[in-house]
Design a protein around this motif. Structure first.
Motif, short mmCIF file in Angstrom:
data_model
loop_
_atom_site.label_atom_id
_atom_site.label_comp_id
_atom_site.label_asym_id
_atom_site.label_seq_id
_atom_site.Cartn_x
_atom_site.Cartn_y
_atom_site.Cartn_z
N PRO A 128 -23.64 -0.38 6.41
CA PRO A 128 -24.37 -1.61 6.70
C PRO A 128 -23.63 -2.43 7.76
O PRO A 128 -22.41 -2.28 7.94
N PRO A 129 -24.33 -3.30 8.49
CA PRO A 129 -23.65 -4.16 9.47
C PRO A 129 -22.57 -5.00 8.80
O PRO A 129 -22.73 -5.46 7.67
N GLY A 130 -21.46 -5.18 9.50
CA GLY A 130 -20.34 -5.94 8.95
C GLY A 130 -20.29 -7.36 9.47
O GLY A 130 -21.30 -7.90 9.95
N SER A 131 -19.11 -7.92 9.40
CA SER A 131 -18.93 -9.33 9.78
C SER A 131 -18.79 -9.51 11.28
O SER A 131 -18.77 -10.63 11.78
N GLY A 132 -18.73 -8.40 12.02
CA GLY A 132 -18.49 -8.51 13.46
C GLY A 132 -17.02 -8.45 13.81
O GLY A 132 -16.65 -8.54 14.98
N LYS A 133 -16.18 -8.28 12.77
CA LYS A 133 -14.74 -8.14 13.01
C LYS A 133 -14.25 -6.86 12.34
O LYS A 133 -14.63 -6.55 11.21
N VAL A 134 -13.38 -6.15 13.05
CA VAL A 134 -12.85 -4.91 12.49
C VAL A 134 -11.87 -5.24 11.37
O VAL A 134 -11.16 -6.25 11.44
N PRO A 135 -11.79 -4.41 10.33
CA PRO A 135 -10.76 -4.61 9.32
C PRO A 135 -9.44 -4.00 9.79
O PRO A 135 -9.41 -2.86 10.24
N MET A 136 -8.37 -4.77 9.71
CA MET A 136 -7.05 -4.26 10.07
C MET A 136 -6.32 -3.86 8.79
O MET A 136 -6.16 -4.68 7.87
N ASP A 137 -5.88 -2.63 8.71
CA ASP A 137 -5.11 -2.17 7.56
C ASP A 137 -3.66 -2.59 7.70
O ASP A 137 -3.02 -2.29 8.72
N ILE A 138 -3.15 -3.30 6.70
CA ILE A 138 -1.74 -3.66 6.64
C ILE A 138 -1.09 -2.78 5.58
O ILE A 138 -1.39 -2.89 4.38
N ILE A 139 -0.23 -1.87 6.02
CA ILE A 139 0.47 -0.96 5.12
C ILE A 139 1.82 -1.57 4.79
O ILE A 139 2.58 -1.93 5.70
N VAL A 140 2.13 -1.71 3.51
CA VAL A 140 3.45 -2.19 3.12
C VAL A 140 4.11 -1.12 2.25
O VAL A 140 3.44 -0.42 1.49
N VAL A 141 5.41 -0.98 2.38
CA VAL A 141 6.17 0.00 1.60
C VAL A 141 7.05 -0.75 0.62
O VAL A 141 7.88 -1.57 1.02
N GLY A 142 6.85 -0.46 -0.68
CA GLY A 142 7.62 -1.16 -1.70
C GLY A 142 9.07 -0.73 -1.73
O GLY A 142 9.98 -1.55 -1.60
N GLY A 143 9.31 0.57 -1.92
CA GLY A 143 10.69 1.04 -2.00
C GLY A 143 10.76 2.52 -1.69
O GLY A 143 9.76 3.23 -1.60
N ASP A 144 11.99 2.98 -1.51
CA ASP A 144 12.24 4.39 -1.22
C ASP A 144 13.64 4.70 -1.75
O ASP A 144 14.32 3.84 -2.32
N SER A 145 14.06 5.93 -1.59
CA SER A 145 15.39 6.31 -2.06
C SER A 145 16.26 6.74 -0.89
O SER A 145 15.75 7.15 0.16
N ALA A 146 17.56 6.63 -1.08
CA ALA A 146 18.53 7.06 -0.07
C ALA A 146 19.66 7.81 -0.78
O ALA A 146 19.93 7.59 -1.96
N LYS A 147 20.29 8.71 -0.07
CA LYS A 147 21.39 9.47 -0.63
C LYS A 147 22.59 8.56 -0.88
O LYS A 147 22.95 7.75 -0.03
N GLY A 148 23.20 8.70 -2.06
CA GLY A 148 24.41 7.95 -2.38
C GLY A 148 25.54 8.90 -2.74
O GLY A 148 25.36 10.11 -2.81
N LEU A 149 26.71 8.38 -2.99
CA LEU A 149 27.87 9.21 -3.31
C LEU A 149 27.68 9.96 -4.61
O LEU A 149 28.09 11.12 -4.74
N LEU A 150 27.07 9.32 -5.59
CA LEU A 150 26.91 9.93 -6.91
C LEU A 150 25.45 10.25 -7.22
O LEU A 150 25.08 10.45 -8.37
N GLY A 151 24.62 10.31 -6.19
CA GLY A 151 23.20 10.59 -6.40
C GLY A 151 22.35 9.65 -5.57
O GLY A 151 22.86 8.80 -4.82
N ASP A 152 21.06 9.80 -5.70
CA ASP A 152 20.16 8.95 -4.93
C ASP A 152 20.22 7.51 -5.42
O ASP A 152 20.42 7.24 -6.60
N ARG A 153 20.03 6.60 -4.50
CA ARG A 153 19.99 5.18 -4.85
C ARG A 153 18.66 4.59 -4.39
O ARG A 153 18.06 5.05 -3.43
N TYR A 154 18.20 3.59 -5.10
CA TYR A 154 16.93 2.95 -4.79
C TYR A 154 17.13 1.91 -3.68
O TYR A 154 18.10 1.14 -3.69
N VAL A 155 16.19 1.90 -2.73
CA VAL A 155 16.24 0.92 -1.64
C VAL A 155 14.95 0.10 -1.70
O VAL A 155 13.85 0.63 -1.50
N LYS A 156 15.11 -1.17 -2.00
CA LYS A 156 13.95 -2.07 -2.07
C LYS A 156 13.55 -2.49 -0.67
O LYS A 156 14.39 -2.90 0.14
N ALA A 157 12.23 -2.38 -0.38
CA ALA A 157 11.75 -2.70 0.97
C ALA A 157 10.83 -3.92 0.98
O ALA A 157 11.02 -4.84 1.77
#
Length: 747
Positions: A378-407
């Motif tokens: 159907p016809p929209g508002s006349g404006k395109v929707p912009m997707d904003i992608i956010v990343v909550g967290g990921d992991s990184a290698k640590g000395l004693l195992g993976d560590r959590y990285v908050k983003a």
């Protein structure tokens, strides 16, 4: 009859008599055709030696009409099973064999000359012997015979019998509307000691030489590409060959093979086509696409003809591991593991005015709308929707195992939305990645919002705030791989296995996955999110030889479709990620839709085939703007391809995230990009804001660097990728810039 006329009005009686007369005449005619073609087939000398020349191809003056409708006539050569289809309106002809007007110039000799003439090519192996090697041949080379030839209203059926190989293949050919449809009937295939590896039915349908031809082959490489006809081409054996819907993970031959390997763009749609002058066709693999490869051969490779076809695979090599450490293996075939199911190809014969690649894509759109019951947006508002992608967290290698990285916490996400909205981006959607406990790399379903990001309360607050600004929120989830152990997942018990019995990384059997979806639906509802973004499901397609949960590739496709449908019914909207066309029509949008091609030496022009087919039906994006390699040129391509904008942001700087394992961030800080995002949003709205629901009705390559896209309301967008200005209808299009014309306006 006299008594009958007393009860039935005279006009109706006359109508009934006329109908009976037509029925009798039609079936008498079919009977005569049956007897005639059967006699011709029984008198066929098979593949006896034929002197080079016109006699190698069917004598078109002797072909017999075996089917017709209001548009097309189907004619058959009963001796070879070749056919031609003629357009009643303008007389244009499509043949199942190479154009005979050009045959005198064909210089190919030996097996490949016989291939060119044959209605059936195939590869086989003797799998009762460990030393047997695959061999390639064809119906004529094996001096095959045609058995059980008969006609039916609109077409014919027959069996190719190759006594030398003790192999029989039944087929059907019929007219349907603007198409001729071929079918390999799986239930009738007969093998004995020799095993089929693949079949190519009518592989040279529409084959043409290059001389004086304005033509090309269309391949579904990425978003689409063209292999243009070139006179005097010498391509050696460089041909295009790729599996439809990508590699089957259960048949990877090396332990180093990676499902994430994207050196080549995958085939997302089961289609191909060709154009020669004003004759064009679009081939759609309606059944068996999941077991098919697509092949395209430019002139100079194997023959002097340009040809394109689907290869119907029946067996495939796999890796058999021979020791516990999995360091020793050999490649082999399995005689018992034959891919089953009919193989159906629909050749859509295009009108002369719509014989180009844009016409092919538009016709495929019509096909999708009918097959999946899709409606125009159907016809929209006349404006395109912009997707904003956010990343909550990921992991990184640590000395004693993976560590959590908050983003990015849920509070960070709220602040992003609020600021971007205040700056003027008042039509957006949020896609939240890595929200689950453990971050982006923890997949498999059954997840909960990580408490370090705000937990369930934080996510509910984010959704409530986003909805106050009419911003929908989607949570990304990946069911295809289970790295978290969700649902008690065990790779040994629940994992996808290849044909050799080896588990494939952390891929989860889909029958097991479906048990997790119901739990997640309840959780997503509690959070109040608008839907999910699926990674993996719809993106990869694999056979599964798990003894308890296993499925064929065809069954896996059906299971993925069922998961998508269940999530849509239970949660709301479902977005795909790099989805193939067996899944995309069931979704509400696709992120990172294929928008490039593999840039082979023989294919110079990329085209937006997927985008023409989907625009106005299913919204899609390309890569996030702040992840582009060539910022301005890829912005121009987004406009040309009608894609919606997207940006990837995090609440942490790229310096804080440079050691994470699963994602690579170029520059995710919103502060660095928000002004650019606002400017792009304004440009996007000016170019595409009023055509979100419109179909793409035309696309042209105006020069090597300039493209034109036309939308259903007449708007045209002309993009110039070059380094010098281009004059379009009297107006300059500056280098690396674009021109928008409203409603087809002239200068």
């Amino acid at each position: 009859m006299k008594n009958l006329t007393r009860l039935i009005p005279q006009g109706l009686v006359l109508l009934l008599l006329a109908g009976v007369a037509v029925y009798v005449a039609t079936h008498l005619q079919i009977g005569r055709i049956n007897r005639s073609v059967s006699a011709a087939a029984s008198n066929s000398p098979g593949a006896l030696k034929v002197s080079p020349g016109p006699a190698e191809l069917p004598d078109e003056s002797k072909l017999q009409t075996v089917g017709e409708n209001d548009r097309l006539t189907l004619k058959l050569d009963a001796k070879t099973a070749h056919f031609l289809v003629q357009d009643k309106k303008d007389g244009r002809v499509w043949r199942s064999y190479p154009n005979p007007a050009q045959w005198s110039r064909e210089t190919t000799v030996g097996l490949w000359r016989t291939h060119l003439r044959s209605p059936l090519m195939f590869q086989y192996a003797d799998l009762t012997s460990n030393k047997s090697q695959p061999k390639e041949t064809n119906f004529l080379e094996e001096q095959g015979t045609i058995q059980k030839l008969e006609t039916f209203p609109g077409g014919f059926r027959l069996t190719f019998d190759m006594p030398s190989k003790k192999l029989s293949v039944p087929i059907e050919v019929k007219l349907e509307g603007d198409s001729v449809v071929t079918r390999i009937v799986d239930s009738g295939i007969k093998e004995e000691n020799l095993s089929l590896l693949w079949l190519r039915l009518y592989p040279f349908f529409g084959a043409e030489r290059s001389e004086e031809q304005d033509g090309y082959l269309f391949i579904p490489d990425g978003s689409g590409a063209l292999i243009r006809f070139q006179e005097g081409g010498t391509n050696a054996t460089r041909i295009y060959q790729e599996p439809v819907f990508g590699k089957d993970l259960a048949y990877q031959l090396k332990s180093s093979d990676d499902y994430r390997d994207n050196a080549r763009h995958k085939i997302s749609a089961p289609v191909y086509g060709a154009k020669s002058g004003d004759r064009g066709f679009l081939a759609i693999l309606e059944e068996g696409a999941e077991y098919a490869d697509l092949l395209a051969s430019p002139a100079g490779a194997y023959s002097t003809y340009n040809w394109i076809t689907g290869q119907n695979n029946y067996r495939q090599k796999y890796r058999q591991v021979t020791n516990r450490e999995k360091e020793r293996s050999f490649d082999t075939y399995n005689k018992e593991a034959r891919f089953s199911g009919d193989r159906v190809t629909r050749y859509v014969l295009l009108d002369s005015q719509a014989s180009d690649y844009a016409g092919m894509a538009k016709r495929y759109r019509t096909y999708l709308m009918k097959a999946y019951k899709l409606n125009q947006l159907p016809p929209g508002s006349g404006k395109v929707p912009m997707d904003i992608i956010v990343v909550g967290g990921d992991s990184a290698k640590g000395l004693l195992g993976d560590r959590y990285v908050k983003a990015t916490t849920t509070i960070d996400a709220m602040q992003m939305i609020q600021r971007l909205y205040g700056l003027g981006i008042d039509n957006m959607a949020m896609r939240y990645w890595g929200w689950q406990k453990g971050g982006y790399g923890e997949t498999g379903g059954g997840a909960v919002v990580d408490s370090r990001l705000g937990g369930e309360k934080g996510m509910k607050d984010l959704v409530t705030f986003a909805h106050s600004l009419n911003v929908p929120v989607y949570l990304r989830t990946d069911y295809s791989r289970n790295t978290s152990g969700a649902g008690g997942f065990s790779t040994r018990v629940h994992g996808v296995r290849d044909l050799g019995g080896t588990p494939i990384e952390k891929f989860a059997s889909l029958s097991f996955v479906r048990q997790l979806v119901d739990q997640d639906i309840r959780y997503f509802r509690e959070l109040g999110v608008d839907g999910v973004e699926l990674q993996g499901i719809g993106q990869y397609l694999s056979s599964d030889y798990n003894s308890k949960y296993g499925a064929s590739r065809k069954e896996s496709m059906g299971q993925q479709q069922a998961i998508i449908t269940k999530l849509r019914e239970g949660v709301g909207k479902v977005l795909g990620y790099r989805s193939s066309l067996f899944a995309a029509p069931l979704m509400d949008g696709v992120a990172r839709l294929e928008d490039d091609f593999s840039n082979d030496l023989f294919s110079e022009d990329g085209i937006p085939f997927l985008q023409i087919a989907l625009h106005g039906l299913i919204p899609y994006t390309s890569m996030p703007s702040n992840e582009r390699d060539q910022f301005n040129k890829q912005f121009l391509r987004d406009l040309e391809y009608g894609a919606n904008p997207s940006y990837l942001f995090t609440g942490s700087s790229s310096e804080d995230l440079k050691y994470v394992q699963n994602l690579t961030y170029y520059s995710p800080s919103p502060q660095d990009w928000e002004q650019t995002a606002v400017q792009e949003f304004q440009k996007w709205n000016q170019a595409l804001g009023d055509v979100q629901h419109e179909f793409i009705t035309g696309h042209r390559i105006l020069s090597k660097e300039v493209r034109e896209t036309t939308f259903g309301n007449g708007k045209r967008i002309v993009v110039n990728y070059g380094t010098s200005a281009y004059v379009y209808e009297g107006r300059p299009v500056e280098p690396e810039n674009y021109l928008v014309l409203q409603g087809g306006a002239k200068p």
